[in-house]
Design an enzyme around this catalytic site. Structure first.
Site, PDB file in Angstrom:
ATOM      1  N   CYS A 256      58.253  22.405  14.529  1.00 16.09           N
ATOM      2  CA  CYS A 256      58.280  22.759  13.099  1.00 16.09           C
ATOM      3  C   CYS A 256      57.275  21.825  12.442  1.00 16.09           C
ATOM      4  CB  CYS A 256      59.676  22.528  12.521  1.00 16.09           C
ATOM      5  SG  CYS A 256      60.948  23.547  13.263  1.00 16.09           S
ATOM      6  N   ALA A 258      54.524  22.009  10.129  1.00  8.58           N
ATOM      7  CA  ALA A 258      53.856  21.954   8.824  1.00  8.58           C
ATOM      8  C   ALA A 258      54.638  21.098   7.820  1.00  8.58           C
ATOM      9  CB  ALA A 258      53.692  23.372   8.282  1.00  8.58           C
ATOM     10  N   GLY A 261      52.675  16.046   8.846  1.00  7.91           N
ATOM     11  CA  GLY A 261      52.814  14.590   8.749  1.00  7.91           C
ATOM     12  C   GLY A 261      53.098  13.970  10.110  1.00  7.91           C
ATOM     13  N   LYS A 262      54.061  14.534  10.814  1.00 10.08           N
ATOM     14  CA  LYS A 262      54.444  13.929  12.098  1.00 10.08           C
ATOM     15  C   LYS A 262      53.466  14.329  13.200  1.00 10.08           C
ATOM     16  CE  LYS A 262      59.172  13.577  10.529  1.00 10.08           C
ATOM     17  NZ  LYS A 262      59.105  14.455   9.353  1.00 10.08           N
ATOM     18  N   ASP A 280      54.421  26.467  13.798  1.00 10.96           N
ATOM     19  CA  ASP A 280      55.179  26.688  12.565  1.00 10.96           C
ATOM     20  C   ASP A 280      55.315  28.193  12.349  1.00 10.96           C
ATOM     21  OD1 ASP A 280      56.037  24.579  10.181  1.00 10.96           O
ATOM     22  OD2 ASP A 280      55.871  26.641   9.458  1.00 10.96           O
ATOM     23  N   ASP A 306      58.020  31.596  16.081  1.00  8.19           N
ATOM     24  CA  ASP A 306      59.399  31.267  15.717  1.00  8.19           C
ATOM     25  C   ASP A 306      59.960  30.336  16.786  1.00  8.19           C
ATOM     26  OD1 ASP A 306      62.113  31.187  15.205  1.00  8.19           O
ATOM     27  OD2 ASP A 306      62.263  33.324  14.722  1.00  8.19           O
ATOM     28  N   CYS A 378      65.660  15.908   7.313  1.00  8.25           N
ATOM     29  CA  CYS A 378      65.707  15.037   6.127  1.00  8.25           C
ATOM     30  C   CYS A 378      66.944  15.428   5.315  1.00  8.25           C
ATOM     31  CB  CYS A 378      64.420  15.106   5.314  1.00  8.25           C
ATOM     32  SG  CYS A 378      63.973  16.754   4.753  1.00  8.25           S
TER      33      CYS A 378
END
Ligand SMILES: C[S@@+](CC[C@H](N)C(=O)[O-])C[C@H]1O[C@@H](n2cnc3c(N)ncnc32)[C@H](O)[C@@H]1O
Length: 446
Positions: A256, A258, A261-262, A280, A306, A378
């Protein structure tokens, strides 16, 4: 400067009211709602007023509603404007009477000239009576901390006394934290570069790459930003890449990815020596990964697909490392996105948990024997975190939880859970809220 027929500040209040109305009454995200003001000269104050009003909306709205005979009879744009005005009165240093005057003009700008009398009367009553009005509202914890009752209740049920700290921390202004690409600059060296640009910053002791700015700045002011020396990323988010421990030669899936960042951090830690697929489901958002990697001068294989359905993108060769940074309630990043408090519903959580479990089960089928899977969200809600991992472990006997670094070393105040680790807003580390679990495939099964 061209003279306008409006009181100073009225156009900014009107633009903020439009954005607040779009979030509160139409369910739009704050980013989308603010896109309308992207080109205007007032963009920065409009954004600050909008986000501030959204942050405190659920405390201000009940106080304002007690001043209205029939709140539902008031046009939504005017209700949003009243909240914007009340926010300025309660949370800014502006003179309240000047705010009321500007709000009356803002009602005209919004095409609600008939509501000028009501705007004036309600905001004047708010100015005069706010200590008593707000102290009544503040008797309820959810309203005092401007959270929807269901969310305040779940956070307190999950975290007991720390739950109140989470609710309060969700209303704090977040720090601007950077990730230094250590393959290009030492962290100390980068802090010196910042100092040379008169930007005060501190190295976060428990992290190897994070630097927090004393005051946020525009990204364009950061030395080396456009060359990729540095990225903006919360220190808690910087834990993911090191937990994955991707090494040279490994096939790695960022399931996943987008906005990337990671993905960028994984490549910075392992160089180009890992074979990284950034997946993504959203092609537009995958474009952000591409942009990010271009800025960082890094490359990965980008795939739209997916994560719950390997046949949509997988060539059948197992991955030695998989990061599932799953879509979630985002309840750990409310201080950066206060609109979450207004957009998220209790009913979203079981649906998110089902998606998260499906992603993990699919990831186990793509994971090599002995390979590592890191699950990240998060979210601060156990239903999306340890409970999802517990369901996975129950359903997949070939998967086991891997010992994680000591929580204090990972991030001070992090909480060890039955499986995984939870970082909470308001804890000693000062990060956003994140959950991490490290899992391993122990057998060739599943
Ligand atoms: C929490 S964000 C990922 C953040 C990213 N890892 C980073 O550090 O920048 C979750 C992402 O999952 C993507 N997503 C949602 N459903 C998906 C699915 N079924 N398969 C793959 N990606 C999905 C969303 O488009 C979103 O970009």
């Amino acid at each position: 400067m061209a003279k306008t027929p409006w009181a100073p500040g009225a156009p900014a209040l009107a633009a903020a009211a439009r954005a607040v109305e779009a979030v509160v009454f139409k369910g739009m995200s704050a980013d989308a709602a603010l896109a309308a003001s992207a080109g205007c000269a007032d963009r920065a104050p409009v954004q600050a007023i909008t986000l501030g009003t959204l942050r405190w909306y659920l405390r201000l709205a009940p106080a304002l509603e007690s001043l209205l005979a029939r709140p539902s009879g008031v046009p939504e744009a005017v209700r949003a404007l009243l909240a914007v005005g009340a926010h300025q009165v309660e949370y800014s240093r502006n003179v309240p009477e000047i705010t009321v005057h500007a709000a009356v003009d803002a009602a005209r700008i919004l095409g609600n000239a008939r509501a000028t009398g009501l705007t004036n009367a309600v905001l004047r009553k708010f100015v005069a009576g706010r200590p008593a009005l707000l102290s009544r509202v503040d008797e309820d914890l959810a309203a005092r901390t401007a959270h929807p009752p269901w969310l305040a209740q779940r956070i307190c049920a999950a975290w007991c006394a720390a739950g109140v700290k989470v609710l309060e921390a969700n209303n704090a202004h977040p720090p601007m934290t950077l990730r230094v690409d250590l393959s290009r600059s030492s962290r100390g060296g980068y802090v010196s570069l910042l100092a040379a640009s008169s930007i005060d910053a501190l190295e976060i002791q428990w992290s190897i790459s994070a630097v927090t700015l004393t005051h946020p700045v525009a990204i364009g002011a950061l030395p080396g930003f456009s060359e990729g020396t540095v990225s903006v990323q919360d220190a808690g988010a910087q834990i993911a890449a090191s937990l994955l421990d991707a090494r040279a030669g490994m096939r790695v899936l960022d399931a996943c990815a987008a906005p990337g960042g990671k993905t960028g951090h994984l490549l910075e830690l392992a160089g180009e020596r890992i074979d990284l697929t950034a997946l993504d489901a959203d092609a537009d958002r995958l474009g952000l990964v591409e942009q990010n990697l271009r800025r960082l001068r890094r490359t990965a294989r980008l795939a739209v697909g997916d994560a719950r359905d390997p046949s949509s993108f997988w060539d059948g060769r197992p991955f030695e490392r998989i990061l599932v940074d799953a879509p979630c309630s985002s309840t750990g990043v409310i201080r950066r996105h206060p609109d979450i408090k207004l957009l998220r519903r209790a009913a979203d959580i079981p649906a998110l948990a089902a998606t998260q479990l499906a992603m993990l089960r699919s990831a186990t089928t793509m994971l090599a024997r002995g390979g590592r899977l890191v699950y990240a969200t998060c979210s601060v809600l156990p239903e999306e975190n340890e409970q999802v991992v517990a369901q996975l472990l129950a359903a997949e006997p070939g998967m086991a939880s891997v010992a994680m670094p000591d929580t204090a070393a990972l991030a001070p105040g992090a909480l060890g859970r039955a499986v995984g680790v939870q970082l909470l807003p308001g804890a000693e580390a000062g990060t956003d809220g994140f959950y991490y679990a490290c899992l391993e495939k122990t057998t060739a099964g599943s």
